[in-house]
Design an enzyme around this catalytic site. Structure first.
Site, PDB file in Angstrom:
ATOM      1  N   ASP A 366       0.867  -1.172   0.000  1.00  0.00           N
ATOM      2  CA  ASP A 366       0.000   0.000   0.000  1.00  0.00           C
ATOM      3  C   ASP A 366       0.912   1.233   0.000  1.00  0.00           C
ATOM      4  O   ASP A 366       2.101   1.126   0.302  1.00  0.00           O
ATOM      5  CB  ASP A 366      -0.880  -0.047   1.252  1.00  0.00           C
ATOM      6  CG  ASP A 366      -1.885   1.079   1.293  1.00  0.00           C
ATOM      7  OD1 ASP A 366      -2.345   1.489   0.212  1.00  0.00           O
ATOM      8  OD2 ASP A 366      -2.201   1.561   2.390  1.00  0.00           O
ATOM      9  N   ASP A 558      -1.655  -1.197   6.135  1.00  0.00           N
ATOM     10  CA  ASP A 558      -1.904  -0.750   7.504  1.00  0.00           C
ATOM     11  C   ASP A 558      -3.362  -0.418   7.778  1.00  0.00           C
ATOM     12  O   ASP A 558      -3.774  -0.321   8.924  1.00  0.00           O
ATOM     13  CB  ASP A 558      -1.048   0.493   7.825  1.00  0.00           C
ATOM     14  CG  ASP A 558      -1.528   1.714   7.053  1.00  0.00           C
ATOM     15  OD1 ASP A 558      -1.714   1.590   5.823  1.00  0.00           O
ATOM     16  OD2 ASP A 558      -1.729   2.774   7.666  1.00  0.00           O
ATOM     17  N   ASP A 562      -7.177  -2.874   4.036  1.00  0.00           N
ATOM     18  CA  ASP A 562      -6.096  -3.755   3.571  1.00  0.00           C
ATOM     19  C   ASP A 562      -6.255  -5.189   4.097  1.00  0.00           C
ATOM     20  O   ASP A 562      -5.578  -6.097   3.628  1.00  0.00           O
ATOM     21  CB  ASP A 562      -4.722  -3.218   4.012  1.00  0.00           C
ATOM     22  CG  ASP A 562      -4.358  -1.929   3.287  1.00  0.00           C
ATOM     23  OD1 ASP A 562      -4.761  -1.777   2.125  1.00  0.00           O
ATOM     24  OD2 ASP A 562      -3.677  -1.087   3.892  1.00  0.00           O
TER      25      ASP A 562
END
Length: 664
Positions: A366, A558, A562
Site C-alpha cells: 500500500d 496498515d 487492507d
C-alpha cells in the site's frame, strides 16, 4: 519419537532450569527501571545447578578411567569398580530413565530417552562401564546446551514482550495512588515519571513527551509524542513527568495481543518441522528393529559369531541413530529466527511464515502509511466563486470529524476548532469514495472525484493535472472546490525498494489514492508497477492477477481496507504502529515500527533461517549415515557414536543459534 514431547521437555523444563521464563504468565520479574536483577542472579545459580550432575559424573568418570588405565589400584576391581561407575552414571542417568519411563506410560515407547537407556544399560551389561557412563554424560551435556540455546532464543522474544510494569500510578482528584496495572480502568489518568514504563495503552495528555520505544520496535532513537497521540504499553518515558489517559484494558493492549501472537507462533510449524515430526515417528522404531537384527541375525550367517561383539555393535548403532540432532536443532533454528526477528521489531506469528517469506517473489505494498508517513498536510485550498471559503471549510471540518482517516486529521489541523453548533444529519461513509451528510437541509459531499461522479456532480478541473491528493467538495449538489493534501515519503522507503531489488524480489504498489499521485511516489522510489484509484475490491482483483502468474506474494498494508488483501496473500505483513487492529490481527507478520526497510529484513531473516535449518538436516543425515554404516560393520566404537549423536547435535545447535548473532 514424539516431537511434542521433546519440545515440551526442552522448551519448558530446560528453559525454566536455566532461569529463563518459559511463558509470559508463568514468570514475570520486571521491575520499574526495566532491569531483572533478581532474575539474572537466579539464572546464574540455576545454570550451575543444571550442569552440576554432569560435573559430578565427569569427575567420577575421569577418576575411574585413571584407575583403569594410568594409576591401577588393587581395590578398584570387581563389585567396587562396578559400583563406582554406577554411581558415576546415576546423576546423569536417573533423569533420562525417568523420562523414558514417563514416555512409555504415555504410549510413546520409541523415544530418544528409551534409546539412550537401552544403549547405556546394554554397555554396562557387556562390561563397557566407562563407555556407558560417557554416552549418558555427553547426552546430558548436549541436552543442557540445547536448553541454553532455546533460553537465548526465548529471552530475545521475552525482552521484546514482557515489558509492562506490575503497577501504575493513577491520579484521582490530584492524588497519586499506586494500583495494579491490570486493575486500571479505561479513562483513568496515569502519572508517568521520568524513566518509568507505561503499563497500558493510552492517549498522551501532556503537551509533549519523549519515549524510548526500543523494547517495542527495536529502534534506539527516542520518539517524541505530542498531545492526543497514542502511546503504548512498554514505552519508557523520557526526562519529564507525563500524563496518559488509558484507552485500552490491560488484557487488550497491543503488547498483550502481540504476546499472544508470538506464543501461538510455536504451535504453527514450518514444513521442515512437520516432516521431522513424521519422520521421527517412523525412523526411531525402524532403527530399534535394525539394532535387534544387527545383534541376532549374524548368528545365522557368521561362523565365529560372538554375541557380546554383535550386541556392542547394535548398541553403538542405537546411540548413533538417536534423532535428537534433528528433532531439536530444526525447531530451534526456526525459534532462533523468530527471536532474531523479534529483536528487530518484526513479529512472525509462526515458523511456517519464516519459510513462506523466504520464497516471496513479489512484495505488493500500500502507499499511505506503508511507503509514506500517512501524515498529511493541506497544501492549498481552492474554493469556487459563489461560495464562502470560511463557511465551506467550517462545514468540511465538521463532517471530517466523523472520520479517523489521516486526511481528516490534516483538514482539522488546517482549519482548527470544530464548530459544535453545526448539526449533521444522515452521515454516511461511502467506502473508497468519501463522506456525505445533510447540513441545513442541503447535502455536503467530501471525498475523491469518484464521489462527485457517483452523485453526478459536474466539476471544471482535471484531477489528473494535480500531483497532490485532492479532496473534492460539493455543497447543495454543486461543486464547491477542493483541497490539495500532500503526504511525505518515509526516510527508509528508498532503502526498502533497493534491498528488495537486491534480493531479486519485485515491488508493486497498490493504492486507493489518485493514480498520478501513486505514480509520482512510485517513480520517485523506482517501483515499476504502480496502480491507483483502487477500491478494496480492486486491490483484491489486482492481487489475484499477480497470483495467477504463479508468483508468491507478500502484501504490506496498515488500513482496515487492507485486511482482505492481507488475508488473500501468500504472506500478509501489517504495519503495527499505525496499523488498524483488524489488519494486525489478519497479518502473518507485524512490523512494529512501521519502517518499510524491515520488509526486506524479514525476507532475509526467513532466507537465513531456512538455510540454517537445511544445513542442520544435511549435516545430521550425512554424519549419522556414515557412522551408522561404520557401526554396523564393527568399525565404530561408542566414542564415535557419541560424536555422531551429541557432537552433531551440538554442531547443529551452534549453527542454529548463529542466526541470533547475525546483522540484517
Amino acid at each position: 519419537m514424539e516431537h511434542q514431547h521433546i519440545e515440551k521437555k526442552i522448551i519448558k523444563k530446560k528453559v525454566n532450569q536455566s532461569g529463563c521464563c518459559s511463558a509470559h504468565e508463568e514468570h514475570k520479574h520486571d521491575d520499574h527501571d526495566g532491569h531483572d536483577h533478581d532474575h539474572e542472579h537466579a539464572a546464574d545459580g540455576s545454570l550451575f545447578q543444571m550442569f552440576l550432575p554432569a560435573i559430578i559424573s565427569f569427575i567420577l568418570l575421569l577418576i575411574g578411567i585413571a584407575f583403569d588405565n594410568y594409576f591401577p589400584q588393587s581395590w578398584f576391581s570387581g563389585y567396587v569398580r562396578i559400583a563406582w561407575y554406577v554411581i558415576a552414571y546415576l546423576p546423569v542417568g536417573l533423569p533420562v530413565l525417568k523420562e523414558a519411563y514417563e514416555s512409555i506410560m504415555k504410549g510413546d515407547i520409541f523415544s530418544e530417552f528409551f534409546l539412550m537407556c537401552i544403549a547405556t544399560i546394554g554397555a554396562f551389561a557387556i562390561g563397557e562401564f566407562p563407555e556407558g557412563v560417557a554416552v549418558m554424560l555427553f547426552y546430558t551435556i548436549g541436552e543442557n546446551f540445547q536448553g541454553l540455546a532455546v533460553s537465548k532464543a526465548k529471552s530475545n522474544i521475552k525482552s521484546l514482550l514482557d515489558q509492562r510494569p506490575d503497577e501504575v500510578t493513577i491520579l484521582e482528584d490530584n492524588v497519586a495512588t499506586k494500583i495494579k496495572a491490570s486493575e486500571a480502568k479505561i479513562g483513568a489518568i496515569i502519572q508517568l515519571k521520568a524513566g518509568e514504563k507505561l503499563g497500558l495503552d493510552g492517549e498522551l495528555l501532556s503537551d509533549t513527551a519523549s519515549f524510548n520505544t526500543a523494547a517495542l520496535t527495536g529502534e534506539s532513537k527516542p520518539a517524541t509524542k505530542n498531545k492526543g497521540e497514542t502511546v503504548l504499553a512498554g514505552m519508557i518515558n523520557g526526562n519529564t513527568v507525563a500524563l496518559v489517559k488509558v484507552t485500552a484494558a490491560y488484557k487488550d493492549s497491543k503488547l498483550s495481543k502481540i504476546l499472544e501472537m508470538v506464543q501461538d507462533a510455536v504451535t504453527k510449524k514450518a514444513p521442515a518441522e512437520l516432516f521431522i515430526r513424521k519422520f521421527a515417528k517412523i525412523y526411531t522404531p525402524i532403527v530399534v528393529y535394525l539394532a535387534i537384527a544387527i545383534c541376532l541375525l549374524p548368528m545365522l550367517f557368521v561362523e565365529d559369531y560372538v554375541f557380546r561383539d554383535w550386541l556392542y555393535r547394535a548398541l553403538v548403532f542405537l546411540v548413533i541413530s538417536c534423532p535428537c540432532a534433528l528433532v531439536i536443532s530444526i525447531p530451534l533454528g526456526y525459534f532462533g529466527g523468530i527471536g532474531a526477528a523479534s529483536k528487530n521489531g518484526i513479529l512472525f506469528k509462526g515458523s511456517n511464515f519464516l519459510d513462506s517469506i523466504a520464497t516471496i517473489q513479489n512484495v505488493v505494498m500500500d502507499k499511505t502509511g506503508t511507503m509514506t508517513k500517512g501524515v498529511f498536510k493541506v497544501q492549498e485550498v481552492i474554493i469556487q466563486d459563489g461560495f464562502d471559503k470560511e463557511e465551506i471549510l467550517k462545514l468540511v471540518n465538521v463532517l471530517e470529524s466523523q472520520s479517523t482517516h489521516p486526511v481528516a486529521t490534516a483538514i482539522h489541523n488546517h482549519v482548527g476548532m470544530i464548530d459544535t453548533s453545526v448539526e449533521l444529519k444522515n452521515v454516511e461513509e461511502i467506502s473508497g469514495h468519501g463522506l456525505k451528510a445533510e447540513i441545513n437541509g442541503k447535502e455536503l459531499h467530501v471525498g475523491n472525484f469518484k464521489l462527485m461522479d457517483k452523485f453526478n456532480i459536474s466539476y471544471n478541473i482535471d484531477p489528473n493535472s494535480v500531483v497532490y491528493t485532492i479532496i473534492a467538495i460539493a455543497y447543495d449538489s454543486k461543486f464547491a472546490g477542493y483541497l490539495t493534501i500532500a503526504d511525505e515519503i518515509k526516510e527508509d522507503a528508498q532503502e526498502a525498494v533497493n534491498k528488495l531489488k537486491a534480493l531479486g524480489v519485485k515491488a508493486t504498489m497498490l493504492s486507493g489514492d489518485k493514480t498520478n499521485v501513486v505514480q509520482f511516489v512510485a517513480d520517485k522510489l523506482g517501483i515499476k508497477n504502480a496502480f491507483g484509484d483502487l477500491l478494496p475490491e480492486d486491490k483484491v482483483n489486482k492481487l489475484n492477477e499477480i497470483k495467477a502468474k504463479n508468483e508468491t506474494v507478500a502484501f504490506v498494508g496498515d488500513g482496515v481496507n487492507d485486511a482482505p488483501v492481507i488475508a488473500l496473500s501468500t504472506v500478509g505483513i501489517a504495519m503495527g504502529g499505525l496499523g488498524s487492529d483488524a489488519t494486525i490481527e489478519t497479518a502473518d507478520i507485524v512490523i512494529q515500527d512501521d519502517k518499510p526497510s524491515k520488509i526486506p529484513m524479514a525476507i532475509n531473516i526467513g532466507k537465513q533461517t531456512k538455510k540454517i535449518v537445511w544445513q542442520n538436516i544435511t549435516l545430521a543425515f550425512v554424519v549419522k549415515a556414515f557412522v551408522l554404516i561404520l557401526g554396523a560393520g564393527g568399525l565404530a566404537t561408542m566414542w564415535e557414536a557419541v560424536f555422531a549423536d551429541v557432537g552433531v547435535a551440538l554442531l547443529a545447535i551452534l549453527n542454529a543459534v548463529r542466526i541470533q548473532k547475525m546483522k540484517f
